[in-house]
Motif scaffolding. Sequence first.
Motif, short mmCIF file in Angstrom:
data_model
loop_
_atom_site.label_atom_id
_atom_site.label_comp_id
_atom_site.label_asym_id
_atom_site.label_seq_id
_atom_site.Cartn_x
_atom_site.Cartn_y
_atom_site.Cartn_z
N UNK A 135 -0.74 -1.97 -6.90
CA UNK A 135 -0.52 -2.82 -5.74
C UNK A 135 -1.53 -3.97 -5.72
N UNK A 136 -1.08 -5.20 -5.54
CA UNK A 136 -2.03 -6.31 -5.39
C UNK A 136 -2.92 -6.10 -4.17
N UNK A 137 -4.05 -6.78 -4.13
CA UNK A 137 -5.01 -6.59 -3.04
C UNK A 137 -4.38 -6.89 -1.68
N UNK A 138 -3.64 -7.99 -1.60
CA UNK A 138 -3.01 -8.35 -0.33
C UNK A 138 -2.00 -7.30 0.11
N UNK A 139 -1.33 -6.69 -0.86
CA UNK A 139 -0.34 -5.66 -0.54
C UNK A 139 -1.01 -4.37 -0.07
N UNK A 140 -2.17 -4.05 -0.65
CA UNK A 140 -2.93 -2.90 -0.16
C UNK A 140 -3.34 -3.11 1.30
N UNK A 141 -3.73 -4.33 1.62
CA UNK A 141 -4.09 -4.64 3.00
C UNK A 141 -2.87 -4.55 3.91
N UNK A 142 -1.70 -4.97 3.40
CA UNK A 142 -0.46 -4.86 4.18
C UNK A 142 -0.12 -3.40 4.46
N UNK A 143 -0.38 -2.55 3.48
CA UNK A 143 -0.14 -1.11 3.66
C UNK A 143 -1.07 -0.57 4.76
N UNK A 144 -2.32 -1.00 4.74
CA UNK A 144 -3.26 -0.53 5.77
C UNK A 144 -2.80 -0.97 7.16
N UNK A 145 -2.33 -2.20 7.26
CA UNK A 145 -1.86 -2.69 8.56
C UNK A 145 -0.62 -1.93 9.02
N UNK A 146 0.22 -1.55 8.09
CA UNK A 146 1.38 -0.74 8.45
C UNK A 146 0.96 0.57 9.10
N UNK A 147 -0.13 1.14 8.60
CA UNK A 147 -0.58 2.43 9.12
C UNK A 147 -1.11 2.31 10.55
N UNK A 148 -1.34 1.08 11.02
CA UNK A 148 -1.80 0.88 12.40
C UNK A 148 -0.69 1.08 13.41
N UNK A 149 0.57 1.02 12.95
CA UNK A 149 1.69 1.10 13.88
C UNK A 149 1.82 2.53 14.39
N UNK A 150 1.69 2.68 15.71
CA UNK A 150 1.73 4.02 16.31
C UNK A 150 2.07 3.91 17.79
N UNK A 151 2.52 5.02 18.33
CA UNK A 151 2.71 5.13 19.78
C UNK A 151 1.44 5.73 20.36
N UNK A 152 1.48 6.06 21.64
CA UNK A 152 0.31 6.66 22.26
C UNK A 152 0.05 8.07 21.74
N UNK A 153 1.10 8.70 21.18
CA UNK A 153 0.96 10.11 20.78
C UNK A 153 1.04 10.35 19.28
N UNK A 154 1.66 9.45 18.53
CA UNK A 154 1.79 9.73 17.10
C UNK A 154 2.02 8.46 16.29
N UNK A 155 1.82 8.61 14.97
CA UNK A 155 2.02 7.51 14.03
C UNK A 155 3.51 7.20 13.89
N UNK A 156 3.82 5.92 13.73
CA UNK A 156 5.21 5.53 13.46
C UNK A 156 5.55 5.70 11.99
N UNK A 157 4.53 5.67 11.14
CA UNK A 157 4.78 5.77 9.71
C UNK A 157 3.64 6.52 9.02
N UNK A 158 3.98 7.42 8.13
CA UNK A 158 3.03 8.14 7.30
C UNK A 158 3.16 7.59 5.88
N UNK A 159 2.04 7.37 5.23
CA UNK A 159 2.06 6.70 3.92
C UNK A 159 1.46 7.62 2.87
#
Length: 312
Positions: free
Chosen positions: A135-159
């Motif tokens: 994964x390119x560096x920018x894409x690794x950062x995009x993956x990290x930002x994806x992991x920020x997506x969550x509700x108050x109780x749980x993650x929206x995505x597991x990676x």
Amino acid sequence: MYLYHFGLRQLPFTITPNTQFYCELNSHVEAVKVVLTALKTGEGFIKITGEVGTGKTLLCRRLLDEIPDYFRTAYVPDSYLNPEELRRAIAHELEVDTQAVDTEHQLARALQQRLLEINQSGQSVVLLIDEAQALPEDSLEAVRLLSNLETESRKLIHIVLIGQPELDQRLQQHRFRQLRQRISFSYQLTAMNAAETARYIGHRMNVGGYKGAPIFPAAVVTATYQASRGIPRLVNMLCHKMLLLAYGEGRHQITRKDLKLAAADTEDVSQQSGRPELWLWIGLFSTALVAVLLLLFYDQLPVHNWLSGLLP
């Protein structure tokens, strides 16, 4: 090919990942357990690493079958993607309509909206990224930002990041410390041991349709393990070539000579186990050399002088 000669329905040792031939190796079983445990506890980031040829892609496909139905899975096999290409690949897996999406911002919003819809239906998304070390560096950062997506109780995505040991090396860099600290579960795939190699070869022959007596003698299996170092891909390559050699000579038994020739024609295998006679000759030569030296210097040895004084 040799199918009819050995009574096989399909080639047992192709290097293309095929879940039909999946063998329950200890390392793979443990990796599946780690991933399922992490998902059940709601963790967002999991990392699986393994050397080239240890079956990472086959493990990915196995995980897609093993992950429970209350998870929605997305699989990205090609990791040479920039951030926009990566998001579009994930969106495609999650059936997001991207026809009207023109900008990266719109794409990110559409993907987030889709994740919320899936969450509202009672599911969570599991994203598996194969060959993650590329994964390119920018894409690794995009993956990290994806992991920020969550509700108050749980993650929206597991990676789940699956890659070669180089992935660990990359994540140790200072600029990836935020991503590294989010990885809560890790596992490292290992090569097969000798017993697993024997079971692996027998398993693939059986799945391929073979019904007769063992074709690979125990000594050849042991030597194959030594030559391949227990790496499944190398075992496949060696066994395939050995079957070709036996077929070419009309034989139904594999020999050490077949392994020697197969090893000589295969990159990255240990040549030592394919040439045991070389070490035998080295041992014999060393013994003979010691004997010659003893004879040459016999007159100078203290024992010889002592015996000479006792003799008349």
